[in-house]
Design an enzyme around this catalytic site. Structure first.
Site, PDB file in Angstrom:
ATOM      1  N   ARG A 163       0.864  -1.189   0.000  1.00 45.81           N
ATOM      2  CA  ARG A 163       0.000   0.000   0.000  1.00 45.81           C
ATOM      3  C   ARG A 163       0.893   1.228   0.000  1.00 45.81           C
ATOM      4  NH1 ARG A 163      -3.708   2.404   4.919  1.00 45.81           N
ATOM      5  NH2 ARG A 163      -1.726   3.445   5.344  1.00 45.81           N
ATOM      6  N   TYR A 205      -2.835  11.470   6.369  1.00 45.45           N
ATOM      7  CA  TYR A 205      -3.138  10.169   6.960  1.00 45.45           C
ATOM      8  C   TYR A 205      -2.240   9.094   6.346  1.00 45.45           C
ATOM      9  CZ  TYR A 205      -5.432   9.373   2.571  1.00 45.45           C
ATOM     10  OH  TYR A 205      -5.654   9.238   1.232  1.00 45.45           O
ATOM     11  N   ASP A 220      -5.014   3.738  -0.061  1.00 41.68           N
ATOM     12  CA  ASP A 220      -6.131   4.027   0.840  1.00 41.68           C
ATOM     13  C   ASP A 220      -6.475   5.509   0.747  1.00 41.68           C
ATOM     14  OD1 ASP A 220      -7.936   4.251   2.885  1.00 41.68           O
ATOM     15  OD2 ASP A 220      -6.633   3.399   4.433  1.00 41.68           O
ATOM     16  N   HIS A 240      -8.946   6.833   2.433  1.00 44.21           N
ATOM     17  CA  HIS A 240      -9.447   7.182   3.768  1.00 44.21           C
ATOM     18  C   HIS A 240     -10.699   8.042   3.696  1.00 44.21           C
ATOM     19  CE1 HIS A 240      -8.343   6.816   8.098  1.00 44.21           C
ATOM     20  NE2 HIS A 240      -7.712   5.774   7.597  1.00 44.21           N
ATOM     21  N   GLU A 277      -8.841   1.652  -1.724  1.00 38.31           N
ATOM     22  CA  GLU A 277      -9.544   1.412  -0.458  1.00 38.31           C
ATOM     23  C   GLU A 277     -10.262   2.672   0.027  1.00 38.31           C
ATOM     24  OE1 GLU A 277      -6.832   0.112   2.564  1.00 38.31           O
ATOM     25  OE2 GLU A 277      -8.187   0.708   4.173  1.00 38.31           O
ATOM     26  N   GLU A 305     -13.723  -1.383   6.760  1.00 39.49           N
ATOM     27  CA  GLU A 305     -13.018  -1.519   8.039  1.00 39.49           C
ATOM     28  C   GLU A 305     -13.804  -0.968   9.228  1.00 39.49           C
ATOM     29  OE1 GLU A 305      -9.424   0.552   6.759  1.00 39.49           O
ATOM     30  OE2 GLU A 305      -9.801   2.104   8.248  1.00 39.49           O
ATOM     31  N   ARG A 354     -13.554  -5.417   3.599  1.00 33.90           N
ATOM     32  CA  ARG A 354     -12.433  -5.221   4.520  1.00 33.90           C
ATOM     33  C   ARG A 354     -12.854  -5.200   5.983  1.00 33.90           C
ATOM     34  NH1 ARG A 354      -9.392  -1.756   5.010  1.00 33.90           N
ATOM     35  NH2 ARG A 354      -7.591  -3.081   5.194  1.00 33.90           N
ATOM     36  N   GLU A 403      -4.206  -7.060   5.243  1.00 32.20           N
ATOM     37  CA  GLU A 403      -3.377  -5.894   5.576  1.00 32.20           C
ATOM     38  C   GLU A 403      -2.471  -6.252   6.756  1.00 32.20           C
ATOM     39  OE1 GLU A 403      -5.649  -2.552   7.068  1.00 32.20           O
ATOM     40  OE2 GLU A 403      -4.138  -1.117   6.355  1.00 32.20           O
ATOM     41  N   TRP A 454     -12.164  11.792   8.596  1.00 31.45           N
ATOM     42  CA  TRP A 454     -10.746  11.481   8.850  1.00 31.45           C
ATOM     43  C   TRP A 454     -10.397  10.192   8.171  1.00 31.45           C
ATOM     44  CZ3 TRP A 454      -7.986   7.497  11.355  1.00 31.45           C
ATOM     45  CH2 TRP A 454      -6.590   7.710  11.318  1.00 31.45           C
TER      46      TRP A 454
HETATM   47 MG   LIG Z   1      -7.764   1.730   5.805  1.00 33.38          MG
END
Ligand SMILES: [Mg+2]
Length: 405
Positions: A147, A159, A212, A214, A238, A264, A285, A341, A405
């Protein structure tokens, strides 16, 4: 064999972890992870006040019945605090069942579908060059999937880019209030394609690349990003956009063939039902801790399999090694496993508290053959690392608007 005792431990070996230990009338015990980052003590209270008293004396083998009792029986279904509590009990009961059977949990799920579990590592840096130096180190260590996250020029913090900070997000500066970060979509778009152009030049075409977002983009911006990155052949993009409204992903899917991954923060199968059955994503995920444990992840994984969606469990360092152990058993079993991950085994303090024997060789995890989950928790060592109130960051746009976030 009935449930005799349930203990809840909160420790902070760098990050806070909520660990549950269920002990049966014959002295067998099992472990579960109930960590909800930034809301840890809410789960502790929920468990101690409302879950533990209901379970003492119940049949420790009745995993499905106890799961249903805690889910349907509570009336106030779903939610991260509730589901983390359910998950921790569920993991501990699978651990116990494996120990009693003398078998690793994956054998109880149906046995191995593969030899080892493919992992993806995190590479990040303050510049594209630094990110790719970090990625090249992972390639040298045998990882075949990475990643990539790189600092966005003009933002204070990005992030996934920690630089040389010793502690993870919430402990930085040791302030017990949420840190704040900034975000600019135009600044991000000015950087992101360059990262993947440079990555393919440096790493070649044989390494799987992931990224990602985010949840920083709107659906139409995610559609644009997916199209922009198609030439670089990502394994998946992601958390491109939030999917509280699961319809959002129809728009993204309509415009791009870049594979999409999300889940997630999901707590139940209902959070991803439409995404899966409409084939709007390619990887789900979910994490065992946040989506109801091994019982619930097995159900989500089976449901996803009929829509060609693969399991790719969350693996951030705020999931305790107990959760990661649960993931390893699910991953080695799941016929529709994708990738796990993986951010390493954590700091020395964490390794003192949690002991496990799954091994990582050339970017692949070899699952424990110990009965149960194959994880131990050192209660005595944990006393030296008491809970520290802390939070994940809050994000704002440059004009001060609160953002994802
Ligand atoms: Mg993530």
């Amino acid at each position: 064999m009935v449930i005799d005792k349930i203990e809840v431990f909160v420790s902070c070996p760098g990050r806070n972890f909520v660990t549950v230990k269920v002990t049966t009338s014959d002295g067998t015990y099992g472990l579960g992870d109930a960590t909800v980052n930034g809301r840890e003590m809410a789960v502790v209270s929920y468990l101690e006040e409302h879950v533990v008293p209901c379970l003492i004396g119940r049949d420790a083998h009745a995993i499905e019945d106890i799961w249903q009792y805690l889910y349907k029986g509570v009336y106030w279904r779903k939610g991260p605090i509730n589901m983390a509590a359910v998950a921790s009990i569920d993991m501990a009961l699978w651990d116990i069942k494996g120990k009693v059977a003398g078998l690793p949990v994956y054998q109880l799920l149906g046995g191995k579908s593969r030899n080892a579990v493919t992992l993806y590592a995190h590479a990040n840096g303050k510049s594209i060059e630094q990110t790719l130096d970090n990625a090249a180190q992972h390639v040298n260590n045998g990882f075949k999937a990475i990643r990539l996250q790189s600092a966005v020029p003009g933002l204070k913090v990005t992030y996934g880019v920690l630089g040389d900070k010793k502690d993870y997000y919430e402990q930085q500066g040791n302030r017990p209030l949420p840190p704040e970060e900034d975000w600019s979509t135009p600044k991000y778009f000015a950087m992101i394609e360059e990262l993947f152009i440079a990555a393919r030049k440096r790493l070649g075409n044989d390494i799987h690349l992931l990224h990602d977002v985010h949840s920083r983009l709107t659906p139409i911006e995610s559609a644009k990003l997916g199209k922009l990155l198609e030439p670089y052949n990502l394994m998946f993009l992601e958390d491109a956009s939030m999917a509280e409204n699961q319809e959002n992903y129809k728009l993204i899917r309509h415009h791009t063939t870049t594979p999409l991954a999300i889940g997630e923060t999901y707590n139940t199968i209902w959070d991803c039902k439409d995404l899966i059955q409409n084939q709007l994503i390619d990887f789900i995920r979910v994490a065992a801790t946040h989506a109801g444990g091994i019982t619930a992840l097995r159900r989500i994984t089976d449901f996803a399999s009929i829509y060609n969606v693969k399991l790719a469990p969350h693996g951030a360092p705020d999931l305790s090694p107990v959760c990661m152990a649960a993931h390893m058993h699910l991953n080695i079993w799941a016929p529709n496993f994708g990738i796990q991950e993986f951010v390493g085994f954590g700091n020395d303090e964490l390794k003192q508290l949690f002991k496990h024997d799954y091994k990582v060789v050339d970017g692949m995890a070899h699952v424990s053959e110990a009965p149960g989950l194959g994880i131990e928790f050192d209660e005595e060592a944990a006393k030296a690392f008491p809970y520290k109130r802390s939070y994940l960051p809050v994000c704002r746009l440059e004009d001060g608007t609160v953002w994802n976030w």
